[in-house]
Write a protein that holds these residues in place. Structure first.
Motif, PDB file in Angstrom:
ATOM      1  N   MET A 171      -0.888   2.712   4.269  1.00  0.00           N
ATOM      2  CA  MET A 171      -1.496   1.536   4.838  1.00  0.00           C
ATOM      3  C   MET A 171      -0.444   0.428   4.868  1.00  0.00           C
ATOM      4  SD  MET A 171      -4.846  -0.618   3.678  1.00  0.00           S
ATOM      5  CE  MET A 171      -5.747   0.877   3.427  1.00  0.00           C
ATOM      6  N   LEU A 172      -0.423  -0.272   5.955  1.00  0.00           N
ATOM      7  CA  LEU A 172       0.541  -1.347   6.147  1.00  0.00           C
ATOM      8  C   LEU A 172      -0.236  -2.638   6.362  1.00  0.00           C
ATOM      9  CD1 LEU A 172       3.799  -1.368   7.228  1.00  0.00           C
ATOM     10  CD2 LEU A 172       2.537  -2.267   9.156  1.00  0.00           C
ATOM     11  N   ASP A 173       0.062  -3.657   5.561  1.00  0.00           N
ATOM     12  CA  ASP A 173      -0.603  -4.945   5.728  1.00  0.00           C
ATOM     13  C   ASP A 173       0.395  -6.073   5.499  1.00  0.00           C
ATOM     14  OD1 ASP A 173      -0.345  -5.269   2.941  1.00  0.00           O
ATOM     15  OD2 ASP A 173      -2.378  -4.568   2.562  1.00  0.00           O
ATOM     16  N   ARG A 174      -0.086  -7.294   5.478  1.00  0.00           N
ATOM     17  CA  ARG A 174       0.810  -8.446   5.340  1.00  0.00           C
ATOM     18  C   ARG A 174       1.611  -8.432   4.047  1.00  0.00           C
ATOM     19  NH1 ARG A 174      -1.439 -13.398   8.544  1.00  0.00           N
ATOM     20  NH2 ARG A 174      -2.785 -12.292   9.978  1.00  0.00           N
ATOM     21  N   SER A 175       1.088  -7.811   3.020  1.00  0.00           N
ATOM     22  CA  SER A 175       1.779  -7.821   1.732  1.00  0.00           C
ATOM     23  C   SER A 175       2.956  -6.857   1.673  1.00  0.00           C
ATOM     24  CB  SER A 175       0.798  -7.505   0.600  1.00  0.00           C
ATOM     25  OG  SER A 175       0.396  -6.139   0.636  1.00  0.00           O
ATOM     26  N   ASN A 176       2.991  -5.850   2.563  1.00  0.00           N
ATOM     27  CA  ASN A 176       4.058  -4.852   2.464  1.00  0.00           C
ATOM     28  C   ASN A 176       4.787  -4.564   3.773  1.00  0.00           C
ATOM     29  OD1 ASN A 176       2.221  -3.303   3.909  1.00  0.00           O
ATOM     30  ND2 ASN A 176       1.818  -1.871   2.255  1.00  0.00           N
ATOM     31  N   ILE A 177       4.448  -5.268   4.843  1.00  0.00           N
ATOM     32  CA  ILE A 177       5.016  -4.939   6.149  1.00  0.00           C
ATOM     33  C   ILE A 177       6.539  -5.054   6.184  1.00  0.00           C
ATOM     34  CG2 ILE A 177       4.666  -7.246   7.146  1.00  0.00           C
ATOM     35  CD1 ILE A 177       4.050  -5.738   9.810  1.00  0.00           C
ATOM     36  N   LEU A 229      -4.677   8.388  16.247  1.00  0.00           N
ATOM     37  CA  LEU A 229      -4.049   8.781  14.989  1.00  0.00           C
ATOM     38  C   LEU A 229      -3.894   7.633  13.999  1.00  0.00           C
ATOM     39  CD1 LEU A 229      -1.284  11.094  16.469  1.00  0.00           C
ATOM     40  CD2 LEU A 229      -3.457  11.773  15.433  1.00  0.00           C
ATOM     41  N   ALA A 230      -4.255   6.425  14.430  1.00  0.00           N
ATOM     42  CA  ALA A 230      -4.151   5.248  13.568  1.00  0.00           C
ATOM     43  C   ALA A 230      -5.195   4.237  14.015  1.00  0.00           C
ATOM     44  CB  ALA A 230      -2.756   4.645  13.641  1.00  0.00           C
ATOM     45  N   GLU A 231      -5.430   3.252  13.138  1.00  0.00           N
ATOM     46  CA  GLU A 231      -6.374   2.191  13.449  1.00  0.00           C
ATOM     47  C   GLU A 231      -5.980   0.932  12.691  1.00  0.00           C
ATOM     48  OE1 GLU A 231     -10.085   3.751  12.113  1.00  0.00           O
ATOM     49  OE2 GLU A 231      -9.653   3.368  10.006  1.00  0.00           O
ATOM     50  N   VAL A 232      -6.548  -0.173  13.112  1.00  0.00           N
ATOM     51  CA  VAL A 232      -6.403  -1.437  12.396  1.00  0.00           C
ATOM     52  C   VAL A 232      -7.757  -1.724  11.771  1.00  0.00           C
ATOM     53  CG1 VAL A 232      -5.899  -3.891  12.594  1.00  0.00           C
ATOM     54  CG2 VAL A 232      -4.610  -2.254  13.973  1.00  0.00           C
ATOM     55  N   SER A 233      -7.762  -1.906  10.457  1.00  0.00           N
ATOM     56  CA  SER A 233      -9.020  -2.123   9.739  1.00  0.00           C
ATOM     57  C   SER A 233      -9.552  -3.526   9.983  1.00  0.00           C
ATOM     58  CB  SER A 233      -8.806  -1.903   8.237  1.00  0.00           C
ATOM     59  OG  SER A 233      -8.058  -2.991   7.701  1.00  0.00           O
ATOM     60  N   GLU A 234     -10.750  -3.774   9.504  1.00  0.00           N
ATOM     61  CA  GLU A 234     -11.368  -5.092   9.622  1.00  0.00           C
ATOM     62  C   GLU A 234     -10.540  -6.167   8.941  1.00  0.00           C
ATOM     63  OE1 GLU A 234     -15.432  -5.063   8.348  1.00  0.00           O
ATOM     64  OE2 GLU A 234     -15.894  -3.293   9.550  1.00  0.00           O
ATOM     65  N   THR A 235      -9.769  -5.800   7.927  1.00  0.00           N
ATOM     66  CA  THR A 235      -8.929  -6.756   7.205  1.00  0.00           C
ATOM     67  C   THR A 235      -7.564  -6.934   7.850  1.00  0.00           C
ATOM     68  OG1 THR A 235      -8.069  -5.056   5.710  1.00  0.00           O
ATOM     69  CG2 THR A 235     -10.066  -6.232   5.013  1.00  0.00           C
ATOM     70  N   GLY A 236      -7.305  -6.206   8.945  1.00  0.00           N
ATOM     71  CA  GLY A 236      -6.038  -6.332   9.653  1.00  0.00           C
ATOM     72  C   GLY A 236      -4.957  -5.374   9.196  1.00  0.00           C
ATOM     73  N   PHE A 291      -4.344  14.090   6.809  1.00  0.00           N
ATOM     74  CA  PHE A 291      -3.427  14.087   5.655  1.00  0.00           C
ATOM     75  C   PHE A 291      -3.301  12.713   5.011  1.00  0.00           C
ATOM     76  CE2 PHE A 291      -2.036  17.428   8.603  1.00  0.00           C
ATOM     77  CZ  PHE A 291      -2.247  18.522   7.772  1.00  0.00           C
ATOM     78  N   CYS A 292      -3.879  11.698   5.623  1.00  0.00           N
ATOM     79  CA  CYS A 292      -3.812  10.336   5.103  1.00  0.00           C
ATOM     80  C   CYS A 292      -5.205   9.908   4.675  1.00  0.00           C
ATOM     81  CB  CYS A 292      -3.284   9.379   6.165  1.00  0.00           C
ATOM     82  SG  CYS A 292      -1.616   9.773   6.686  1.00  0.00           S
ATOM     83  N   VAL A 293      -5.325   9.518   3.429  1.00  0.00           N
ATOM     84  CA  VAL A 293      -6.612   9.113   2.879  1.00  0.00           C
ATOM     85  C   VAL A 293      -6.581   7.618   2.658  1.00  0.00           C
ATOM     86  CG1 VAL A 293      -8.204   9.399   0.955  1.00  0.00           C
ATOM     87  CG2 VAL A 293      -6.873  11.356   1.775  1.00  0.00           C
ATOM     88  N   SER A 294      -7.584   6.928   3.116  1.00  0.00           N
ATOM     89  CA  SER A 294      -7.666   5.472   2.956  1.00  0.00           C
ATOM     90  C   SER A 294      -7.893   5.116   1.513  1.00  0.00           C
ATOM     91  CB  SER A 294      -8.806   4.928   3.807  1.00  0.00           C
ATOM     92  OG  SER A 294      -8.960   3.548   3.574  1.00  0.00           O
ATOM     93  N   ALA A 295      -7.231   4.045   1.081  1.00  0.00           N
ATOM     94  CA  ALA A 295      -7.397   3.552  -0.282  1.00  0.00           C
ATOM     95  C   ALA A 295      -8.517   2.538  -0.375  1.00  0.00           C
ATOM     96  CB  ALA A 295      -6.083   2.921  -0.773  1.00  0.00           C
ATOM     97  N   GLU A 296      -9.154   2.206   0.752  1.00  0.00           N
ATOM     98  CA  GLU A 296     -10.226   1.211   0.741  1.00  0.00           C
ATOM     99  C   GLU A 296     -11.511   1.812   0.275  1.00  0.00           C
ATOM    100  OE1 GLU A 296      -9.693  -2.094   3.858  1.00  0.00           O
ATOM    101  OE2 GLU A 296      -9.458  -0.205   4.912  1.00  0.00           O
TER     102      GLU A 296
END
Length: 53
Positions: free
Chosen positions: A1-7, A33-40, A48-53
């Protein structure tokens, strides 16, 4: 997951510019194959990728 804290860290590690990542991300989203979550957060949606949310 990529967000403002780690981009910056992730893009630097991949040696990608913002523009390159945007192009790749848009292709992944268009292919389902990808999406942007409600939190951005950008996240892959492959089995193969499991969401941590």
């Amino acid at each position: 997951m990529l967000d403002r804290s780690n981009i910056n860290e992730i893009l630097d590690g991949l040696a990608l510019s913002d523009e390159e990542f945007r192009a790749i991300g848009e292709e992944l989203i268009a292919d389902g194959l990808a999406e942007v979550s409600e939190t951005g957060a950008f996240q892959l949606t492959t089995p193969f990728c499991v969401s941590a949310e």
